[in-house]
Scaffold this active site. Structure first.
Site, PDB file in Angstrom:
ATOM      1  N   ASN A  13     -26.993  -1.969  23.284  1.00 52.02           N
ATOM      2  CA  ASN A  13     -27.924  -1.211  24.119  1.00 52.02           C
ATOM      3  C   ASN A  13     -27.923  -1.703  25.549  1.00 52.02           C
ATOM      4  O   ASN A  13     -27.716  -2.884  25.814  1.00 52.02           O
ATOM      5  CB  ASN A  13     -29.342  -1.240  23.513  1.00 52.02           C
ATOM      6  CG  ASN A  13     -30.201  -2.341  24.091  1.00 52.02           C
ATOM      7  OD1 ASN A  13     -30.789  -2.196  25.172  1.00 52.02           O
ATOM      8  ND2 ASN A  13     -30.265  -3.484  23.405  1.00 52.02           N
ATOM      9  N   PHE A  56     -35.245  -1.711  30.022  1.00 56.04           N
ATOM     10  CA  PHE A  56     -36.717  -1.731  30.087  1.00 56.04           C
ATOM     11  C   PHE A  56     -37.309  -0.359  30.463  1.00 56.04           C
ATOM     12  O   PHE A  56     -38.166  -0.251  31.351  1.00 56.04           O
ATOM     13  CB  PHE A  56     -37.218  -2.768  31.111  1.00 56.04           C
ATOM     14  CG  PHE A  56     -36.978  -4.207  30.755  1.00 56.04           C
ATOM     15  CD1 PHE A  56     -36.594  -4.586  29.481  1.00 56.04           C
ATOM     16  CD2 PHE A  56     -37.154  -5.206  31.719  1.00 56.04           C
ATOM     17  CE1 PHE A  56     -36.379  -5.940  29.165  1.00 56.04           C
ATOM     18  CE2 PHE A  56     -36.952  -6.545  31.409  1.00 56.04           C
ATOM     19  CZ  PHE A  56     -36.561  -6.907  30.142  1.00 56.04           C
ATOM     20  N   SER A  96     -33.269 -10.398  28.858  1.00 52.31           N
ATOM     21  CA  SER A  96     -32.561  -9.141  28.630  1.00 52.31           C
ATOM     22  C   SER A  96     -31.344  -9.076  29.548  1.00 52.31           C
ATOM     23  O   SER A  96     -31.449  -9.382  30.735  1.00 52.31           O
ATOM     24  CB  SER A  96     -33.475  -7.952  28.928  1.00 52.31           C
ATOM     25  OG  SER A  96     -32.676  -6.791  29.045  1.00 52.31           O
ATOM     26  N   ASN A 129     -29.976  -6.413  30.529  1.00 49.49           N
ATOM     27  CA  ASN A 129     -29.893  -5.083  31.130  1.00 49.49           C
ATOM     28  C   ASN A 129     -30.713  -4.889  32.393  1.00 49.49           C
ATOM     29  O   ASN A 129     -30.794  -3.787  32.915  1.00 49.49           O
ATOM     30  CB  ASN A 129     -30.282  -4.032  30.083  1.00 49.49           C
ATOM     31  CG  ASN A 129     -29.374  -4.106  28.868  1.00 49.49           C
ATOM     32  OD1 ASN A 129     -28.164  -4.188  29.017  1.00 49.49           O
ATOM     33  ND2 ASN A 129     -29.946  -4.128  27.680  1.00 49.49           N
ATOM     34  N   THR A 130     -31.352  -5.960  32.872  1.00 46.58           N
ATOM     35  CA  THR A 130     -32.022  -5.906  34.174  1.00 46.58           C
ATOM     36  C   THR A 130     -31.294  -6.890  35.072  1.00 46.58           C
ATOM     37  O   THR A 130     -31.297  -8.096  34.800  1.00 46.58           O
ATOM     38  CB  THR A 130     -33.512  -6.284  34.028  1.00 46.58           C
ATOM     39  OG1 THR A 130     -34.155  -5.293  33.233  1.00 46.58           O
ATOM     40  CG2 THR A 130     -34.209  -6.367  35.384  1.00 46.58           C
ATOM     41  N   LYS A 190     -38.936 -15.928  25.738  1.00 43.61           N
ATOM     42  CA  LYS A 190     -37.827 -15.420  24.917  1.00 43.61           C
ATOM     43  C   LYS A 190     -36.498 -15.664  25.625  1.00 43.61           C
ATOM     44  O   LYS A 190     -36.333 -15.275  26.784  1.00 43.61           O
ATOM     45  CB  LYS A 190     -38.015 -13.921  24.647  1.00 43.61           C
ATOM     46  CG  LYS A 190     -36.930 -13.336  23.745  1.00 43.61           C
ATOM     47  CD  LYS A 190     -37.325 -11.994  23.206  1.00 43.61           C
ATOM     48  CE  LYS A 190     -36.235 -11.374  22.366  1.00 43.61           C
ATOM     49  NZ  LYS A 190     -36.631 -10.077  21.821  1.00 43.61           N
ATOM     50  N   ASN A 206     -32.570 -13.127  22.182  1.00 41.73           N
ATOM     51  CA  ASN A 206     -32.362 -11.748  22.625  1.00 41.73           C
ATOM     52  C   ASN A 206     -30.939 -11.302  22.227  1.00 41.73           C
ATOM     53  O   ASN A 206     -30.277 -11.985  21.440  1.00 41.73           O
ATOM     54  CB  ASN A 206     -32.569 -11.678  24.140  1.00 41.73           C
ATOM     55  CG  ASN A 206     -33.210 -10.370  24.566  1.00 41.73           C
ATOM     56  OD1 ASN A 206     -32.753  -9.300  24.145  1.00 41.73           O
ATOM     57  ND2 ASN A 206     -34.246 -10.437  25.370  1.00 41.73           N
TER      58      ASN A 206
HETATM   59  C1  LIG Z   1     -32.354  -1.019  21.198  1.00 42.47           C
HETATM   60  C2  LIG Z   1     -32.890  -2.374  21.485  1.00 42.47           C
HETATM   61  C3  LIG Z   1     -33.848  -2.545  22.467  1.00 42.47           C
HETATM   62  C4  LIG Z   1     -34.353  -3.813  22.732  1.00 42.47           C
HETATM   63  N1  LIG Z   1     -35.314  -3.967  23.698  1.00 42.47           N
HETATM   64  C5  LIG Z   1     -35.853  -5.190  23.901  1.00 42.47           C
HETATM   65  C6  LIG Z   1     -36.902  -5.350  24.839  1.00 42.47           C
HETATM   66  O1  LIG Z   1     -37.374  -4.408  25.460  1.00 42.47           O
HETATM   67  N2  LIG Z   1     -37.398  -6.604  25.021  1.00 42.47           N
HETATM   68  C7  LIG Z   1     -36.927  -7.694  24.317  1.00 42.47           C
HETATM   69  O2  LIG Z   1     -37.428  -8.814  24.512  1.00 42.47           O
HETATM   70  N3  LIG Z   1     -35.938  -7.554  23.414  1.00 42.47           N
HETATM   71  C8  LIG Z   1     -35.403  -6.336  23.188  1.00 42.47           C
HETATM   72  N4  LIG Z   1     -34.419  -6.197  22.262  1.00 42.47           N
HETATM   73  C9  LIG Z   1     -33.912  -7.387  21.558  1.00 42.47           C
HETATM   74  C10 LIG Z   1     -34.553  -7.571  20.187  1.00 42.47           C
HETATM   75  O3  LIG Z   1     -35.944  -7.758  20.298  1.00 42.47           O
HETATM   76  C11 LIG Z   1     -33.918  -8.770  19.451  1.00 42.47           C
HETATM   77  O4  LIG Z   1     -34.220  -9.951  20.174  1.00 42.47           O
HETATM   78  C12 LIG Z   1     -32.413  -8.655  19.318  1.00 42.47           C
HETATM   79  O5  LIG Z   1     -32.034  -7.319  19.078  1.00 42.47           O
HETATM   80  C13 LIG Z   1     -31.870  -9.503  18.163  1.00 42.47           C
HETATM   81  O6  LIG Z   1     -32.463  -9.117  16.937  1.00 42.47           O
HETATM   82  P1  LIG Z   1     -31.756  -8.107  15.896  1.00 42.47           P
HETATM   83  O7  LIG Z   1     -30.367  -8.604  15.662  1.00 42.47           O
HETATM   84  O8  LIG Z   1     -32.631  -8.149  14.677  1.00 42.47           O
HETATM   85  O9  LIG Z   1     -31.757  -6.778  16.527  1.00 42.47           O
HETATM   86  C14 LIG Z   1     -33.888  -4.933  21.994  1.00 42.47           C
HETATM   87  C15 LIG Z   1     -32.931  -4.751  21.001  1.00 42.47           C
HETATM   88  C16 LIG Z   1     -32.429  -3.492  20.731  1.00 42.47           C
HETATM   89  C17 LIG Z   1     -31.395  -3.334  19.650  1.00 42.47           C
END
Ligand SMILES: Cc1cc2nc3c(=O)[nH]c(=O)nc-3n(C[C@H](O)[C@H](O)[C@H](O)COP(=O)(O)O)c2cc1C
Length: 368
Positions: free
Chosen positions: A117, A121, A181, A183-184, A224, A253
């Site tokens: 992704n 944000f 993140s 992406n910022t 985080k 993350n």
């Molecule tokens: C589509 C998507 C959007 C995410 N958006 C955020 C976010 O806004 N803020 C954040 O701290 N982490 C975000 N994450 C990261 C997740 O909270 C998590 O830390 C990361 O995906 C690893 O966990 P997972 O393997 O179970 O997905 C996002 C992950 C995904 C897949």
């Protein structure tokens, strides 16, 4: 069977982001049917005191939470709580509303049981989230994850975080400071020692001030971090978190790494930039949690997140040192019954290892 053979293939046909919003609309419509949520709860909620964690000033009925990014705008937590989670983290919320990156920006990598992704944000901003939380108080332990707006330069990041922190403080059981993140642009530079310490100290000072003003206890604040920090940086974060008097760390993350994937490199390249989540991050997330746990010596609470799909994965993460875990990608692949399944598998594991409470598992394999 029903999920993996029929529902998931159908959901996975369409654009990933549209499907997300459609599925959540369907849940909120179904939630209006009397008894729908209680039926759902009877399938997913596992009531067993051996799973409960007393931590961060709250009682978590089980250790499995929903990770940030799923309910970015604090819109659906009320209904999602019926899926058996022990807690839900909403956000990332920024002080100003923003659209995020151009679409498409969310992709599935089924061969890797992963997602890519670059949402950036997308959210309605702290004021809209505040109003929504005021209208509908959480019915579950609620974490609020805050970040920096894209238009805010890093030099002004602290005031951007502080603004959201003040607005959302009354509604949070804990607050997550997201500096990881991918992406910022520039956000992850806030993980460097000096800016991170400055940011976290400012947040904690404000936390104490708000606690006094509201005559309530201060909130647990966690930071985080990314899985892409090197080991020395990971250990440094522990020192910084302790210096700033934080309650804990969330690891991790998504990753910007692309190695070791089953999806072809041409396909990955075609999809472009973004963070990868799911199976490919699991080993590194566990490793980061292990390092944090060893270094923190029980002085910080660690929430482990990254590639948790089942009870084995959650057991491994808790063994590495996490008190709580979170899921995102595993939940997309595993479906609505996943959290109940993980909790039941954790109980089986406790039984087979002769443990009387899941807390006894924390850090058992951190190699202290
Ligand atoms: C589509 C998507 C959007 C995410 N958006 C955020 C976010 O806004 N803020 C954040 O701290 N982490 C975000 N994450 C990261 C997740 O909270 C998590 O830390 C990361 O995906 C690893 O966990 P997972 O393997 O179970 O997905 C996002 C992950 C995904 C897949």
């Amino acid at each position: 069977m029903l999920w993996s053979h029929w529902v998931r293939p159908l959901l996975f046909c369409g654009d990933a982001e549209k499907t997300h919003y459609r599925a959540m609309t369907a849940l909120s419509v179904a939630a209006q049917v009397p008894s729908f949520l209680s039926q759902l709860r009877s399938l997913t909620v596992v009531r067993d005191d051996r799973l409960a964690m007393e931590v961060l000033g709250h009682r978590f009925s089980n250790p499995v939470g929903l990770a940030a990014g799923f309910d970015k705008d604090a819109r659906w937590h009320h209904w999602l709580s019926a899926l058996g989670f022990g807690f839900i983290e909403v956000g990332t919320i920024t002080d100003q509303p923003q659209e995020g990156n151009p679409k498409p920006r969310l992709f599935r990598l089924p061969a890797d049981q992963a997602l890519l992704n670059r949402l950036g944000f997308n959210n309605g901003g702290a004021e809209v989230a505040r109003q929504r939380l005021e209208r509908q108080a959480p019915n579950i332990v609620l974490g609020i994850n805050i970040g920096k707006s894209k238009v805010t330069p890093n030099e002004l990041a602290t005031s951007s975080y502080l603004k959201s922190f003040r607005m959302l403080w009354p509604f949070a059981h804990y607050v997550t400071i997201n500096v990881s993140s991918p992406n910022t642009p520039g956000l992850r530079a806030l993980q460097d020692r000096q800016p991170l310490l400055e940011l976290l100290e400012a947040i904690e000072t404000e936390n104490q001030r708000l606690a006094q003003a509201h005559a309530r206890p201060p909130k647990a604040v966690l930071v985080k971090i990314a899985p892409d920090l090197n080991d020395a940086q990971v250990e440094d974060v522990v020192e910084i978190a302790l210096e700033a008097k934080l309650a804990g760390i969330i690891a991790t993350n998504t990753t910007i790494r692309r190695d070791g994937l089953k999806t072809s490199s041409q396909e990955i390249e075609k999809l472009g930039a973004g963070g990868i989540s799911g199976r490919p991050v699991h080993a590194r997330s566990c490793e980061v949690v292990r390092r944090l746990y060893r270094r923190a010596q029980g002085q910080l609470t660690i929430i482990g997140v990254g590639g948790i799909f089942n009870g084995d994965d959650a057991w491994r993460m808790i063994g590495a040192g996490a008190t709580l875990v979170q899921v995102y990608t595993g939940f997309i692949y595993g479906g609505p019954l996943m959290v109940g399944t993980i909790n039941r598998q954790l109980i089986e594991k406790m039984n087979s290892h002769g443990l009387t409470h899941l807390a006894q598992r924390i850090g058992q394999e951190a190699g202290n």
